[in-house]
Structures are given as C-alpha cells and as structure tokens.
Motif scaffolding. Structure first.
Motif, mmCIF file in Angstrom:
data_model
loop_
_atom_site.group_PDB
_atom_site.id
_atom_site.type_symbol
_atom_site.label_atom_id
_atom_site.label_comp_id
_atom_site.label_asym_id
_atom_site.label_seq_id
_atom_site.Cartn_x
_atom_site.Cartn_y
_atom_site.Cartn_z
ATOM 1 N N TYR A 11 0.846 -1.192 0.000
ATOM 2 C CA TYR A 11 0.000 0.000 0.000
ATOM 3 C C TYR A 11 0.881 1.241 0.000
ATOM 4 C CZ TYR A 11 -3.684 3.257 1.308
ATOM 5 O OH TYR A 11 -4.567 4.308 1.326
ATOM 6 N N ASN A 12 0.723 2.097 -1.005
ATOM 7 C CA ASN A 12 1.478 3.347 -1.109
ATOM 8 C C ASN A 12 0.685 4.431 -0.393
ATOM 9 O OD1 ASN A 12 2.612 5.812 -1.873
ATOM 10 N ND2 ASN A 12 3.235 5.020 -3.875
ATOM 11 N N THR A 13 1.213 4.935 0.713
ATOM 12 C CA THR A 13 0.502 5.943 1.508
ATOM 13 C C THR A 13 0.412 7.279 0.788
ATOM 14 O OG1 THR A 13 2.540 6.550 2.656
ATOM 15 C CG2 THR A 13 1.133 4.881 3.689
ATOM 16 N N MET A 14 1.265 7.529 -0.166
ATOM 17 C CA MET A 14 1.233 8.799 -0.891
ATOM 18 C C MET A 14 0.098 8.818 -1.919
ATOM 19 S SD MET A 14 3.618 10.443 0.562
ATOM 20 C CE MET A 14 3.968 11.832 -0.460
ATOM 21 N N THR A 15 -0.108 7.719 -2.617
ATOM 22 C CA THR A 15 -1.153 7.674 -3.647
ATOM 23 C C THR A 15 -2.448 7.071 -3.128
ATOM 24 O OG1 THR A 15 -0.458 5.483 -4.436
ATOM 25 C CG2 THR A 15 0.579 7.418 -5.473
ATOM 26 N N GLN A 17 -3.033 3.858 -2.947
ATOM 27 C CA GLN A 17 -3.345 2.678 -3.754
ATOM 28 C C GLN A 17 -2.316 1.580 -3.495
ATOM 29 O OE1 GLN A 17 -3.308 4.075 -7.779
ATOM 30 N NE2 GLN A 17 -5.222 5.209 -7.563
ATOM 31 N N GLU A 19 0.341 -1.164 -4.784
ATOM 32 C CA GLU A 19 1.266 -1.247 -5.909
ATOM 33 C C GLU A 19 2.082 -2.524 -5.794
ATOM 34 O OE1 GLU A 19 3.745 2.194 -5.916
ATOM 35 O OE2 GLU A 19 2.047 3.585 -6.039
ATOM 36 N N ILE A 56 7.840 4.376 0.718
ATOM 37 C CA ILE A 56 7.367 5.398 -0.209
ATOM 38 C C ILE A 56 8.563 5.912 -0.982
ATOM 39 C CG2 ILE A 56 5.385 6.098 1.186
ATOM 40 C CD1 ILE A 56 6.958 8.432 2.182
#
Length: 148
Positions: A11-15, A17, A19, A56
């Motif tokens: 899980y990408n905390t910036m987007t 979503q 990945e 990230i």
C-alpha cells in the motif's frame, strides 16, 4: 534460465493505492515469514509501540517513514496559526503606550527582572509588578477581542 522475480503488493501511503513492488529475495522471505500485513500495521504500531513502516518513494530515492520521526506538532497548520498569533500579539503591543511597551519589552524580550526594571525606573518592585499585571490584562483583553 532467468532469475526468479520477487514481488510484493504494498500500500502506497502517498497515492492511497496498492502497488506491486519488486524486492530482493531476503525482503520477500522476511515479509512472508513474519506474515506482516500492511492493513494492520498502524494498529500494531500503536497497540504494541512496535515500529512499522511503509515504503514510499521511487526506485532510486525510496526511503522509509517511521512514526517516531513524524513531527505531529509542527504541521503547516500549526505553524500558520502560530504565525497569526504572533502577528496579533505584535499588533496589540504596538497599541500600548510607549512606557508600557518599554516595560513589557524589558521584562519579556530582554529578560530583565522586575527588580532590575524597578531600580532603573526609580520605582518599587511591587509597583512594577502591579503595572505589569495591568498591562498584561490589557494585552489579554485586546487579544481576546481579535479572537486569539
């Protein structure tokens, strides 16, 4: 025969979503061995105070963010509010008569004691104290009127 590729769904905390991230065999095995799930990492962190992190960044500039290094107090919002309060205080101080401003400046910006100010002005320490209380009350009332 080509080398095996190891991929994790992270899980990408910036987007916000999930990945697919290519990792080394060691990272893949450690991830699977501990059965660490991204979804409950925050709960585990706060429940057990155990450090969990999320990856990230890009391939070349990736880094980890750790909860204990995040400064929750100095957020942009808090800094903006502090700046507004300082500006309001500055505006209120400008409204003071020069002698009151001078006393507050000596006491709070130059860190002189009430006794030192009293000696310099030829007054008693108690008179300086009472004057300071009156000025601070005036400052507080003006700040309350400005909504601070």
């Amino acid at each position: 025969m080509s080398e095996k590729v190891y991929v994790l769904n992270v899980y990408n905390t910036m987007t916000g979503q999930y990945e697919l991230i290519q990792v080394t065999k060691e990272v893949f095995q450690a991830y699977r061995r501990t059965k660490w799930n991204i979804e409950d990492s925050t709960d585990r962190f706060f429940k057990h105070e155990t450090q969990m992190s999320s990856l990230i960044g890009g391939e070349n500039d990736g880094y980890e963010r750790f909860h204990e290094f995040i400064d929750y107090d100095n957020t942009p919002e808090n800094q903006a509010i502090e700046e507004m309060v300082c500006q309001s205080l500055h505006n209120v101080l400008e409204l003071l008569p020069p002698k009151d401003y001078e006393l507050i400046y000596e006491l709070y910006f130059k860190n002189h004691t009430e006794r030192e100010c009293a000696h310099r002005l030829g007054m008693s320490q108690q008179a300086i104290h009472e004057r300071k209380k009156r000025i601070l009350k005036k400052i507080k009332n003006n700040l309350d009127e400005e909504g601070c």
